[in-house]
Motif scaffolding. Structure first.
Motif, PDB file in Angstrom:
ATOM      1  N   HIS A 163       0.813  -1.221   0.000  1.00  0.00           N
ATOM      2  CA  HIS A 163       0.000   0.000   0.000  1.00  0.00           C
ATOM      3  C   HIS A 163       0.843   1.266   0.000  1.00  0.00           C
ATOM      4  CE1 HIS A 163      -3.658  -2.320   0.833  1.00  0.00           C
ATOM      5  NE2 HIS A 163      -2.958  -3.000   1.726  1.00  0.00           N
ATOM      6  N   ALA A 164       2.148   1.142   0.227  1.00  0.00           N
ATOM      7  CA  ALA A 164       3.022   2.305   0.380  1.00  0.00           C
ATOM      8  C   ALA A 164       3.755   2.609  -0.920  1.00  0.00           C
ATOM      9  CB  ALA A 164       4.026   2.072   1.504  1.00  0.00           C
ATOM     10  N   ALA A 165       3.972   3.890  -1.162  1.00  0.00           N
ATOM     11  CA  ALA A 165       4.745   4.311  -2.329  1.00  0.00           C
ATOM     12  C   ALA A 165       6.234   4.135  -2.044  1.00  0.00           C
ATOM     13  CB  ALA A 165       4.446   5.766  -2.654  1.00  0.00           C
ATOM     14  N   PRO A 166       7.054   3.859  -3.059  1.00  0.00           N
ATOM     15  CA  PRO A 166       8.507   3.738  -2.839  1.00  0.00           C
ATOM     16  C   PRO A 166       9.075   5.008  -2.210  1.00  0.00           C
ATOM     17  CG  PRO A 166       7.910   2.950  -5.022  1.00  0.00           C
ATOM     18  CD  PRO A 166       6.676   3.593  -4.457  1.00  0.00           C
ATOM     19  N   GLY A 167       9.904   4.834  -1.190  1.00  0.00           N
ATOM     20  CA  GLY A 167      10.525   5.970  -0.530  1.00  0.00           C
ATOM     21  C   GLY A 167       9.638   6.722   0.439  1.00  0.00           C
ATOM     22  N   ASP A 256      15.367   0.329   2.925  1.00  0.00           N
ATOM     23  CA  ASP A 256      15.116  -0.589   1.823  1.00  0.00           C
ATOM     24  C   ASP A 256      14.352  -1.805   2.348  1.00  0.00           C
ATOM     25  OD1 ASP A 256      15.082  -2.286  -0.319  1.00  0.00           O
ATOM     26  OD2 ASP A 256      17.247  -2.472  -0.525  1.00  0.00           O
ATOM     27  N   PRO A 257      13.064  -1.921   2.062  1.00  0.00           N
ATOM     28  CA  PRO A 257      12.292  -3.049   2.600  1.00  0.00           C
ATOM     29  C   PRO A 257      12.675  -4.397   2.005  1.00  0.00           C
ATOM     30  CG  PRO A 257      10.955  -1.741   1.106  1.00  0.00           C
ATOM     31  CD  PRO A 257      12.224  -0.987   1.302  1.00  0.00           C
ATOM     32  N   VAL A 258      13.406  -4.398   0.903  1.00  0.00           N
ATOM     33  CA  VAL A 258      13.843  -5.670   0.312  1.00  0.00           C
ATOM     34  C   VAL A 258      15.034  -6.236   1.078  1.00  0.00           C
ATOM     35  CG1 VAL A 258      14.748  -6.791  -1.756  1.00  0.00           C
ATOM     36  CG2 VAL A 258      12.941  -5.067  -1.956  1.00  0.00           C
ATOM     37  N   SER A 259      16.036  -5.380   1.330  1.00  0.00           N
ATOM     38  CA  SER A 259      17.233  -5.850   2.041  1.00  0.00           C
ATOM     39  C   SER A 259      17.107  -5.727   3.547  1.00  0.00           C
ATOM     40  CB  SER A 259      18.463  -5.058   1.576  1.00  0.00           C
ATOM     41  OG  SER A 259      18.389  -3.709   2.009  1.00  0.00           O
ATOM     42  N   GLY A 260      16.190  -4.857   4.038  1.00  0.00           N
ATOM     43  CA  GLY A 260      16.030  -4.641   5.474  1.00  0.00           C
ATOM     44  C   GLY A 260      17.087  -3.748   6.079  1.00  0.00           C
TER      45      GLY A 260
END
Length: 272
Positions: A163-167, A256-260
């Protein structure tokens, strides 16, 4: 154990996706062989069987709560068809998804909960800055947790992040604590008006307040160790008192939600 904590965080954050042993090992910083051996010794599970069990356990909970569309539950659990999901579900629990939905409970299922590996406390903590925080209107998804179930919080983020936009700046808020140690954790975004929030989202108003703000420099899987140090080492030595108000993690545009990794602060509310 640090790489295992990263691996577990990645699994909990991405188990509904088509992740592989190689993906998990890469995030953990170990070879697949090393991770498989260490993970099994530490948890009693093989890596990918644990991923499958977590997917199916959360799917079973959704079905027991009355989910009507089994295919939708299957897709959310990472399965491409009703048939594949039913086959895996029956192998895991010896019951069909329809049976679990009909019985409306999971008491007779051997569910696999999120594994929590404690990171040793006493991390190096930078001196905080003190800031007068503004009023905030936050909206997002909420679940109730206790100390034994906090390892499931990344799964809530997994549901919320699409639901969130990047950044976008995001918040992880702890609030509504009770004497039994239960609390609400809210994955949220700021809104200018609560009418912007989708139906079913929790809405939370945070008043202006003074905070001690700490940078969390490590991987997100170790943030509990930073919280531990703040509460159990810094706070007793500071002579300050915590206000009866929500505390939160703030994830800025560098996270960065991918790498944490990157861009996380802990905001601790202080009494005036």
């Amino acid at each position: 154990m640090h790489y295992l904590a990263k691996a577990l965080w990645y699994i909990e954050s991405h188990y509904a996706e088509n992740i592989s042993l190689g993906d998990i090992a890469h995030v953990g910083g170990a070879s697949p062989c090393h991770l498989t051996r260490a993970f099994g010794l530490a948890t009693g599970h093989s890596v990918m069987r644990y991923v499958r069990a977590r997917r199916l356990s959360e799917a079973a909970r959704a079905l027991a709560q009355g989910a009507q569309d089994i295919l939708a539950v299957a897709l959310q659990a990472g399965y491409s068809s009703h048939e594949a999901f039913t086959r895996a579900f029956r192998e895991q629990f010896q019951l069909t998804p329809e049976k679990v939905r009909a019985q409306r409970h999971v008491a007779n299922l051997a569910l696999v909960d999120a594994i929590k590996l404690d990171v040793a406390p006493g991390v190096a903590l930078e001196a905080p800055r003190f800031e007068q925080g503004p009023a905030l209107l936050l909206a997002g998804l909420v679940e109730r947790y206790r100390a034994e179930t906090v390892a499931g919080i990344p799964a809530l983020w997994q549901r919320f992040l699409p639901h969130a936009a990047p950044g976008q700046v995001l918040y992880g808020v702890c609030c509504n604590n009770d004497d039994a140690g239960n609390f609400d954790y809210l994955c949220a975004m700021p809104v200018s008006d609560f009418s912007q929030a989708p139906e079913g989202w929790m809405r939370l108003r945070i008043a202006p307040r003074r905070y001690a703000v700490f940078h969390h420099r490590g991987h997100i899987s170790t943030i509990r160790a930073t919280w531990h140090t703040v509460w159990n080492e810094w706070l007793p030595q500071s002579g300050l008192e915590v206000a009866d108000a929500p505390d939160f993690e703030r994830y800025d545009q560098h996270f960065d939600p991918v790498s944490g990794s990157g861009g996380v602060e802990i905001w601790l509310p202080l009494k005036a």
